[in-house]
Scaffold this active site. Structure first.
Site, PDB file in Angstrom:
ATOM      1  N   CYS A 158      34.071  55.131  38.367  1.00 50.87           N
ATOM      2  CA  CYS A 158      34.987  55.372  37.360  1.00 50.87           C
ATOM      3  C   CYS A 158      34.780  56.741  36.736  1.00 50.87           C
ATOM      4  O   CYS A 158      35.049  57.851  37.217  1.00 50.87           O
ATOM      5  CB  CYS A 158      35.242  54.408  36.248  1.00 50.87           C
ATOM      6  SG  CYS A 158      37.083  54.245  35.554  1.00 50.87           S
ATOM      7  N   HIS A 177      35.031  49.225  39.836  1.00 51.63           N
ATOM      8  CA  HIS A 177      33.699  48.842  39.163  1.00 51.63           C
ATOM      9  C   HIS A 177      33.042  47.699  39.998  1.00 51.63           C
ATOM     10  O   HIS A 177      33.259  46.529  39.808  1.00 51.63           O
ATOM     11  CB  HIS A 177      34.234  48.437  37.823  1.00 51.63           C
ATOM     12  CG  HIS A 177      34.666  49.131  36.949  1.00 51.63           C
ATOM     13  ND1 HIS A 177      33.901  50.193  36.027  1.00 51.63           N
ATOM     14  CD2 HIS A 177      35.945  49.907  36.609  1.00 51.63           C
ATOM     15  CE1 HIS A 177      34.355  51.123  35.316  1.00 51.63           C
ATOM     16  NE2 HIS A 177      35.609  50.788  35.603  1.00 51.63           N
ATOM     17  N   GLU A 192      30.085  46.925  39.459  1.00 52.97           N
ATOM     18  CA  GLU A 192      29.223  46.226  38.516  1.00 52.97           C
ATOM     19  C   GLU A 192      29.825  45.001  37.750  1.00 52.97           C
ATOM     20  O   GLU A 192      29.174  44.194  37.179  1.00 52.97           O
ATOM     21  CB  GLU A 192      28.593  47.222  37.497  1.00 52.97           C
ATOM     22  CG  GLU A 192      29.521  47.572  36.338  1.00 52.97           C
ATOM     23  CD  GLU A 192      30.483  48.735  36.910  1.00 52.97           C
ATOM     24  OE1 GLU A 192      31.387  49.314  36.035  1.00 52.97           O
ATOM     25  OE2 GLU A 192      30.652  48.937  38.334  1.00 52.97           O
TER      26      GLU A 192
END
Length: 229
Positions: A86, A195, A197
């Site tokens: 991002c 993302h 994560e």
């Protein structure tokens, strides 16, 4: 042997990255301030999402001049793993570590949802645990995630297999060639808007991001926290 998660003013996904690597994967991880001027002792670097410096001027434009950036550039030149998600992706393009730029979404709106991606290249440091052309789902959360590059650069990216992730089906932001993530020519720097994560635990309903970090730990020869002890 450990991983650096760089923290800029306005970063807000640094904890997500830290927990994905440390708590879920057991890696040795340390937060690194943007004020630091070296990466001694680290063997991988993570640039988190968020709004570094409030996204003033352009997303990532001010972070590119942080004290830590020359060290990150040198780290990348040495062939060591560098990852940006991002805002981290935006910083990598602003710093010239990745080609192209991220512009405002075609909708002119912030988008926060889970999207489908195709794994275009599973031979990078970050993707060996995926299958080529596999479809995965990852969250996105951005207002400036539309990837842009000139025709020559786009052709080079495709020819060199630098497009690692591509939006499958719906293109949420207008990225050219449906690009969601790319590497540099050497393959050791990966930037992506989704993302991973945020998709590493079953309790969150999605494990599709976990294999990215496991691939890095396996291929980057990054030791675990247990081994450091």
């Amino acid at each position: 042997m450990k991983i650096a998660v760089v923290v800029f003013p306005g970063s807000n996904c640094d904890i997500d990255l830290f927990e994905a690597l440390h708590t879920v994967c057991g890696a040795a991880v340390e937060y690194v301030s943007h004020k630091r001027d070296n990466l001694d002792g680290f063997d991988a670097v993570m640039l988190p999402g968020g709004f570094s410096y409030g996204d003033y001027l352009r997303c990532g434009a001010i972070a590119r001049f942080s004290n830590i950036m020359p060290a990150i550039v040198e780290f990348a030149k040495q062939g060591k793993p560098v990852f940006g998600t991002c805002n981290g992706f935006q910083i990598l393009t602003e710093a010239g570590l990745l080609p192209g730029a991220l512009k405002q979404n075609d909708s002119l709106k912030f988008i926060c949802k889970t999207v489908s991606l195709t794994v275009e290249n599973n031979q990078t440091l970050f993707t060996t645990q995926y299958k080529k052309k596999e479809t995965i789902a990852l969250p996105i959360a951005h207002a400036d995630g539309s990837y842009y590059a000139d025709e020559e650069t786009l052709a080079e990216l495709e020819e060199n297999h630098q497009v690692v992730f591509r939006y499958a089906g719906e293109n949420p932001n207008g990225s050219l060639n449906n690009i969601a993530g790319i590497t540099n020519k050497a393959g050791n720097v990966l930037g992506m808007m989704p993302h991973p994560e945020r998709a590493v635990e079953a309790i969150l309903g999605n494990l599709d991001g976990l294999r990215l970090f496991k691939s890095l730990l396996e291929n980057g020869k990054v030791t675990t926290e247990e081994a450091v002890r």
